[in-house]
Each structure stands twice: as structure tokens, then as C-alpha cells.
Design an enzyme around this catalytic site. Structure first.
Site: not given
Ligand SMILES: NC(=O)c1ccc[n+]([C@@H]2O[C@H](COP(=O)([O-])OP(=O)(O)OC[C@H]3O[C@@H](n4cnc5c(N)ncnc54)[C@H](OP(=O)(O)O)[C@@H]3O)[C@@H](O)[C@H]2O)c1
Length: 258
Positions: A138, A148
Site C-alpha cells: 500500500s 496497518y
Molecule cells: N482498497 C484500497 O484502498 C487498498 C489500498 C491499498 C492497499 N490495499 C490492499 O489491497 C489488498 C486487497 O484489498 P481490497 O481493497 O481488494 O479488499 P476487499 O475488496 O475487502 O477484498 C478482500 C479480499 O480478501 C479476502 N480476505 C479477507 N480476510 C481474509 C482472511 N482472513 N483469510 C483469507 N482471505 C481473506 C476477502 O474474502 P473473504 O472475506 O471471503 O475471506 C476478499 O476476497 C489488501 O491487502 C489491502 O490491504 C487496498
């Protein structure tokens, strides 16, 4: 035909990775907790792109869940060529009054799972002389703010160190560092994002396209979007105190930067 394993493949950035990799002809192993959603995603990608898709139901907080995925990654009879460590979430509470168990669960997914899954995948890749690991970090990894951002700083630093270790092996490592991206992430964390201006929002498909392009040109760290490249360039050159002052001026943005 190559195989990619994507954690957190049912939503947001992970789903965008799975879709793009399927479109490019990769067989997939999809990991998340929600079995129904995993199976629906697998069916969508198999029917849409004709690739083979395996699902692994695993909670990466748990030792058993993590071990289940490690076993798949280290199975030499079914090599995984690309590991995308993407699963993650944020705990929307301050450290001092927050729930320490929730913080620890977050660290287990953001740090421990990335460590263990990388260790399970990389030796086989080295033996085969090719492979790649994409760790979704991130922009927060460059802005010291919370547990985080500390976890994401570890992911970026770990990726850089591992990339150096693996020089000459044919195995590449990328830390992909997006800023605010439209996914389920902020709703799941209960974050109010109303104050974030439109130009700061990224699209998950663009983040993935830029990440995979960076991997192809052997980059080690990728920050998608010019606006975030500028943020990181400034952050890298500020002393810690200056960084804190800048962060406090953008408190609304900072509170949501996950
Ligand atoms: N969105 C942003 O603004 C942003 C910015 C920078 C970095 N990121 C990073 O990008 C990555 C993906 O985030 P996203 O934004 O795509 O989030 P998201 O839309 O909430 O998706 C999260 C995914 O992770 C899975 N997950 C969550 N907890 C888990 C666990 N304990 N075990 C296995 N799977 C798990 C969820 O599926 P289930 O609930 O079915 O397990 C879902 O498929 C993360 O590492 C986040 O920190 C996001």
C-alpha cells in the site's frame, strides 16, 4: 499453461487479479474464506475464459488455514508459477484504545501469511528457474500512521529484500503499492470515505494492469497512478517529523488511507 494462486480472490483487487490472469490464459487457485463466493468466482472465470480454477477455502488468520494454502503452494506435482499475496483488511480503531486481538488478526493476514506463503512458494520456483510473487502492499507503507501502515511497510521492505536474495534465480518479486482503490475494503473496515476527493480513487483493474506491467519490466516496487507516485516521492524525502506534520494536515485523508 501457467498457474497463479491469488489470495483474497473474491473481491476488489484480488478479484481483478484473478479476472485479468484468467483472461491472459493462466489456470488459477483462488483463496478466501467465503466458499459460496469462491465457487461463484471460479465458475465465472472457468466459463468466461476456459481456464481451470481450483478453490481453497482458508482463513489466513488461522494456522490451519495458512498451512492448507502452504501445502498447495509447495506441491511440486502441481507447480504454482505466480503467487499473489493480496488478502487483507484493516482495523479501523486507534492502537491505544483499540482491540489488540483484532490488531493481531490483521497482522497475521497482512504479515504472517505473506511470510509463510512466500516461503512455501519460492523454493519450488527457484528449483524450476522461474516464477514470481506479487505482494499487495500500500501507499500507506510509506506513511507511518498505524499498525496497518507498519504491516504494509514490512510487506514493501520484505519484498525488496526477497527480490535482492533472488537475483539471478529467475524468480521475481514485486511490492504493489496502491492508494485508495474502489473495493469492499473501506466498507468492511467501517471507514467513512466521503471526504476523499475523486482524483485520489483508483480502479482495481487499473491497479492490476499497472502491477503486472511493472512485474514484466522487473520492477520491485510499483505505485500505480501519478498522484500516488507524487505522494510517495515527497514522503520518501521528508524526515519523520516532517512526515508527521504533513500527515496531520491531511488527517481526513490519513484516517482513511488503508
Ligand atoms: N482498497 C484500497 O484502498 C487498498 C489500498 C491499498 C492497499 N490495499 C490492499 O489491497 C489488498 C486487497 O484489498 P481490497 O481493497 O481488494 O479488499 P476487499 O475488496 O475487502 O477484498 C478482500 C479480499 O480478501 C479476502 N480476505 C479477507 N480476510 C481474509 C482472511 N482472513 N483469510 C483469507 N482471505 C481473506 C476477502 O474474502 P473473504 O472475506 O471471503 O475471506 C476478499 O476476497 C489488501 O491487502 C489491502 O490491504 C487496498
Amino acid at each position: 499453461m501457467t498457474t497463479a494462486l491469488v489470495t483474497g480472490a473474491t473481491a476488489g483487487i484480488g478479484h481483478a487479479f484473478a479476472r485479468r490472469l484468467a483472461a491472459d490464459g493462466h489456470d488459477l487457485v483462488l483463496v478466501a474464506r467465503d466458499q459460496e463466493r469462491l465457487e461463484a468466482t471460479a465458475e465465472e472465470l472457468h466459463i468466461g475464459y476456459g481456464v481451470q480454477v481450483q478453490v481453497l477455502v482458508a482463513d489466513l488468520v488461522d494456522d490451519d488455514g495458512c498451512r492448507h494454502v502452504e501445502e498447495r503452494l509447495s506441491d511440486a506435482s502441481r507447480p504454482v508459477d505466480l503467487l499473489v499475496n493480496n488478502a487483507g483488511f484493516s482495523v479501523n480503531r486507534g492502537f491505544v484504545r483499540g482491540d489488540i486481538d483484532a490488531e493481531e488478526r490483521m497482522m497475521r493476514v497482512l504479515v504472517r501469511a505473506v511470510l509463510r506463503l512466500s516461503r512455501a512458494a519460492v523454493p519450488g520456483m527457484v528449483d524450476r528457474g522461474h516464477g514470481a510473487v506479487v505482494n499487495v502492499s500500500s501507499v500507506a507503507s510509506f506513511l507511518p500512521q498505524s499498525t496497518y501502515s507498519a504491516a504494509k511497510a514490512w510487506v514493501t521492505s520484505f519484498s525488496q529484500g526477497l527480490s535482492t536474495d533472488l537475483a539471478g534465480t529467475g524468480v521475481r518479486v514485486l511490492a504493489l503499492c496502491p492508494g485508495f482503490t474502489r473495493t469492499e475494503f473501506h466498507d468492511r473496515a467501517g471507514l467513512n470515505m466521503k471526504g476523499i476527493p475523486g482524483f485520489l480513487w483508483l480502479d482495481a483493474d487499473d491497479v492490476v494492469a499497472q502491477g503486472l506491467a511493472a512485474l514484466r519490466r522487473n520492477a520491485v516496487v510499483s505505485v500505480p497512478g501519478l498522484q500516488y507516485k507524487a505522494v510517495v516521492a515527497v514522503a520518501r524525502h521528508l524526515p519523520l517529523r516532517g512526515l508527521g506534520l504533513v500527515s496531520s494536515r491531511f488527517r481526513g485523508v490519513r484516517r482513511g488511507m488503508r
